[in-house]
Design a protein around this motif. Structure first.
Motif, PDB file in Angstrom:
ATOM      1  N   LEU A 144       0.835  -1.204   0.000  1.00 47.88           N
ATOM      2  CA  LEU A 144       0.000   0.000   0.000  1.00 47.88           C
ATOM      3  C   LEU A 144       0.865   1.248   0.000  1.00 47.88           C
ATOM      4  N   ARG A 145       1.971   1.203   0.705  1.00 49.34           N
ATOM      5  CA  ARG A 145       2.860   2.360   0.776  1.00 49.34           C
ATOM      6  C   ARG A 145       3.684   2.539  -0.490  1.00 49.34           C
TER       7      ARG A 145
ATOM      8  N   TRP B 173      -8.324  -4.006  -0.155  1.00 51.73           N
ATOM      9  CA  TRP B 173      -8.346  -2.611   0.284  1.00 51.73           C
ATOM     10  C   TRP B 173      -8.483  -1.701  -0.935  1.00 51.73           C
ATOM     11  N   LEU B 174      -9.439  -0.781  -0.863  1.00 49.73           N
ATOM     12  CA  LEU B 174      -9.689   0.148  -1.953  1.00 49.73           C
ATOM     13  C   LEU B 174      -9.305   1.566  -1.549  1.00 49.73           C
ATOM     14  N   HIS B 175      -8.704   2.232  -2.480  1.00 53.31           N
ATOM     15  CA  HIS B 175      -8.298   3.634  -2.391  1.00 53.31           C
ATOM     16  C   HIS B 175      -7.198   3.806  -1.341  1.00 53.31           C
ATOM     17  N   LEU B 176      -7.325   4.736  -0.405  1.00 51.97           N
ATOM     18  CA  LEU B 176      -6.207   5.150   0.436  1.00 51.97           C
ATOM     19  C   LEU B 176      -6.346   4.628   1.864  1.00 51.97           C
ATOM     20  N   PHE B 177      -5.442   5.079   2.744  1.00 53.64           N
ATOM     21  CA  PHE B 177      -5.541   4.745   4.167  1.00 53.64           C
ATOM     22  C   PHE B 177      -4.905   5.891   4.953  1.00 53.64           C
ATOM     23  N   PRO B 178      -5.148   5.996   6.264  1.00 52.10           N
ATOM     24  CA  PRO B 178      -4.619   7.128   7.035  1.00 52.10           C
ATOM     25  C   PRO B 178      -3.092   7.094   7.104  1.00 52.10           C
ATOM     26  N   LEU B 179      -2.457   7.890   6.269  1.00 53.25           N
ATOM     27  CA  LEU B 179      -1.001   7.859   6.148  1.00 53.25           C
ATOM     28  C   LEU B 179      -0.305   8.412   7.392  1.00 53.25           C
TER      29      LEU B 179
ATOM     30  N   ASP C 195     -10.259 -13.230  -7.863  1.00 50.08           N
ATOM     31  CA  ASP C 195      -8.869 -13.693  -8.023  1.00 50.08           C
ATOM     32  C   ASP C 195      -8.151 -13.893  -6.700  1.00 50.08           C
ATOM     33  N   TYR C 196      -8.469 -13.057  -5.701  1.00 51.96           N
ATOM     34  CA  TYR C 196      -7.738 -13.099  -4.442  1.00 51.96           C
ATOM     35  C   TYR C 196      -8.551 -13.720  -3.298  1.00 51.96           C
ATOM     36  N   ASP C 197      -9.665 -14.370  -3.639  1.00 45.56           N
ATOM     37  CA  ASP C 197     -10.466 -15.107  -2.663  1.00 45.56           C
ATOM     38  C   ASP C 197     -10.771 -14.236  -1.444  1.00 45.56           C
ATOM     39  N   ILE C 198     -11.404 -13.095  -1.708  1.00 47.79           N
ATOM     40  CA  ILE C 198     -11.597 -12.050  -0.703  1.00 47.79           C
ATOM     41  C   ILE C 198     -12.797 -12.343   0.207  1.00 47.79           C
ATOM     42  N   ASP C 199     -12.597 -12.140   1.529  1.00 43.47           N
ATOM     43  CA  ASP C 199     -13.665 -12.299   2.506  1.00 43.47           C
ATOM     44  C   ASP C 199     -14.430 -10.997   2.744  1.00 43.47           C
ATOM     45  N   GLY C 200     -13.746  -9.877   2.622  1.00 44.14           N
ATOM     46  CA  GLY C 200     -14.378  -8.585   2.868  1.00 44.14           C
ATOM     47  C   GLY C 200     -13.607  -7.477   2.180  1.00 44.14           C
ATOM     48  N   VAL C 201     -14.305  -6.376   1.882  1.00 41.07           N
ATOM     49  CA  VAL C 201     -13.710  -5.236   1.180  1.00 41.07           C
ATOM     50  C   VAL C 201     -13.827  -3.995   2.053  1.00 41.07           C
ATOM     51  N   VAL C 202     -12.724  -3.263   2.179  1.00 39.74           N
ATOM     52  CA  VAL C 202     -12.725  -1.989   2.895  1.00 39.74           C
ATOM     53  C   VAL C 202     -12.342  -0.885   1.913  1.00 39.74           C
ATOM     54  N   ASN C 203     -13.143   0.164   1.867  1.00 39.22           N
ATOM     55  CA  ASN C 203     -12.856   1.332   1.036  1.00 39.22           C
ATOM     56  C   ASN C 203     -12.661   2.531   1.956  1.00 39.22           C
ATOM     57  N   PHE C 204     -11.480   3.142   1.871  1.00 37.29           N
ATOM     58  CA  PHE C 204     -11.257   4.382   2.628  1.00 37.29           C
ATOM     59  C   PHE C 204     -11.513   5.548   1.683  1.00 37.29           C
ATOM     60  N   SER C 205     -12.598   6.263   1.920  1.00 36.29           N
ATOM     61  CA  SER C 205     -12.977   7.389   1.066  1.00 36.29           C
ATOM     62  C   SER C 205     -12.303   8.659   1.581  1.00 36.29           C
ATOM     63  N   HIS C 206     -11.273   9.085   0.884  1.00 30.14           N
ATOM     64  CA  HIS C 206     -10.601  10.339   1.232  1.00 30.14           C
ATOM     65  C   HIS C 206     -11.529  11.492   0.856  1.00 30.14           C
ATOM     66  N   VAL C 207     -11.833  12.359   1.803  1.00 31.95           N
ATOM     67  CA  VAL C 207     -12.884  13.364   1.600  1.00 31.95           C
ATOM     68  C   VAL C 207     -12.617  14.307   0.434  1.00 31.95           C
ATOM     69  N   GLY C 208     -11.347  14.528   0.096  1.00 32.55           N
ATOM     70  CA  GLY C 208     -11.045  15.467  -0.982  1.00 32.55           C
ATOM     71  C   GLY C 208     -11.139  14.874  -2.364  1.00 32.55           C
ATOM     72  N   CYS C 209     -11.270  13.551  -2.456  1.00 29.63           N
ATOM     73  CA  CYS C 209     -11.230  12.879  -3.758  1.00 29.63           C
ATOM     74  C   CYS C 209     -12.642  12.720  -4.306  1.00 29.63           C
ATOM     75  N   LYS C 210     -13.148  13.784  -4.903  1.00 28.12           N
ATOM     76  CA  LYS C 210     -14.543  13.800  -5.346  1.00 28.12           C
ATOM     77  C   LYS C 210     -14.806  12.809  -6.468  1.00 28.12           C
ATOM     78  N   SER C 211     -13.832  12.624  -7.346  1.00 27.38           N
ATOM     79  CA  SER C 211     -14.050  11.767  -8.521  1.00 27.38           C
ATOM     80  C   SER C 211     -14.250  10.302  -8.140  1.00 27.38           C
ATOM     81  N   LEU C 212     -13.729   9.875  -6.982  1.00 29.07           N
ATOM     82  CA  LEU C 212     -13.877   8.476  -6.561  1.00 29.07           C
ATOM     83  C   LEU C 212     -14.945   8.295  -5.486  1.00 29.07           C
TER      84      LEU C 212
END
Length: 403
Positions: A222-223, A267-273, A338-355
């Protein structure tokens, strides 16, 4: 303009280079070393640098001997070093609009306070970020630098490819005037071959993560991924680093260095850097391993070195985050499978309007596929954020729900 403090970056990047604890990964050390070398060369005047959007083809810049840096990477690094809130406070004192994404506001203040050198020029694309072209135009005028907007259509047909190829030719002309060099097709061919090599090892590494139990913590890729890698495509240093990444994964799998995994997350989009223990809380304490992240997805085909502009145009147009929400949904659903995912987390960064605008549709499609979905929302750069405890509580509840 205040002189850039190289020692500040040495303290952070050299530490990152040597760090071998939680989430230690050799490629991150190699990338930290590359960043430090390039910064020292930029400050000394040995290397020309432009600020560019993530989808601007760095191979073209590399063929002119120009290094590419995204303002998003600048902001992410400074936020990781604990300076996000301080710089945003300065932005507020300068009456910068709060409607502008914090990535751009931190990047503006990084230049204003002399934390980074003023680049030679600013280059932006219309996708993925709505604010980047406006910020680049503003900064080019403030610092008397050249500015180029790479206009990209929303469609993906042949007409769109042809138009984007024309835009790339205009970018080449812009760089000829900026650098005083004539375009050398052979140098672009070399850069494309290095880019293809990076892509090859990146895909192989992703495949290893797909077929085996986790051998790395997801915070490490992620980094390293996203804008940082896209802005260095075409560099031999990046090709070597990515080959090392594949070898490191292969070695850990061979020696069965598998990590405890209670649940497999995408993991979708960003995370608290700014929170260095946030991902550790998720992966170590809660046992929800990020086995893949959206930013590591390689979406483009190998680029033909004989006709590079068409391949580069197609890469821009096919980017899952640059098109309709349906394109992103299709990509995410394939990753879940493809990755046999159990759950999805999306971190919505407030400034990223397009996503963030498409998250409701994304969540609906994921839930319809029978996979639990959690959205966290906030500013991933601002260490003044009061939401950290709330995020952790929601993640604890999500882990219990997955049991």
């Amino acid at each position: 303009m205040k002189k850039v403090d190289i020692d500040f970056y040495k303290r952070i990047l050299i530490f990152g280079h040597k760090f071998k604890g939680y989430a230690g990964l050799e490629i991150n050390g190699a990338l930290a070393g590359m960043q430090l070398d390039h910064l020292e060369q930029e400050v000394s005047g040995e290397l020309s640098v432009v600020w560019s959007s993530p989808l601007v083809p760095s191979e073209i810049l590399t063929s002119f001997g120009v290094d590419s840096v995204t303002p998003e990477t600048v902001a992410a690094f400074l936020a990781s070093a604990g300076k996000g809130g301080e710089l945003l406070l300065g932005s507020e004192a300068n009456f910068h609009s709060g409607d502008c994404c914090s990535f751009q506001r931190i990047a503006i203040m990084a230049l204003e306070t002399g934390l980074v050198p003023v680049p030679q020029a600013f280059i932006a694309t219309v996708p993925i970020c709505d604010d980047n072209p406006r910020m680049s135009d503003f900064l080019s005028q403030k610092y008397d630098r050249e500015y180029f907007l790479l206009d990209v259509p929303a469609t993906r047909d042949q007409a769109a490819v042809d138009y984007t190829v024309g835009q790339l030719r205009e970018l080449i002309s812009f760089l000829e005037k900026l650098t005083g060099q004539a375009f050398d097709p052979e140098r672009l061919t070399t850069a494309i071959k290095e880019s293809n090599r990076t892509r090859f090892h990146w895909q192989k590494a992703n495949k290893l993560r797909q077929t085996e139990a986790p051998v790395i913590y997801g915070v490490a890729p992620l980094r390293m991924t996203g804008g940082l890698l896209l802005q260095k495509l075409g560099s031999p240093e990046l090709s070597e680093a990515m080959a090392g990444y594949e070898n490191e994964l292969s070695g850990r799998i061979r020696t069965k260095e598998f990590l405890p995994c209670r649940h497999r997350l995408l993991w979708l989009h960003l995370f608290p850097l700014f929170d260095n223990k946030f991902m550790q809380f998720i992966e170590v304490e809660l046992g929800m391993m990020v086995v893949f992240e959206e930013s590591s997805h390689v979406w483009w085909e190998e680029i033909d070195p004989i006709d590079p502009l068409s391949g580069l145009a197609r890469r821009i147009l096919d980017a899952p985050l640059a098109g309709t929400v349906e394109r992103r949904i299709d990509t995410v659903l394939k990753m879940i499978k493809d990755y046999d995912i159990d759950g999805v987390v999306n971190f919505s960064h407030v400034g990223c309007k397009s996503l963030t605008g498409g998250v409701l549709f994304l969540a609906s499609a994921i839930k319809k596929a029978g996979v639990p979905f959690l959205e966290l929302s906030g500013d991933c750069l601002d260490n003044r954020s009061p939401a950290t405890a709330q995020w952790r509580s929601r993640l604890e509840a999500f882990a219990e729900m997955l049991d």
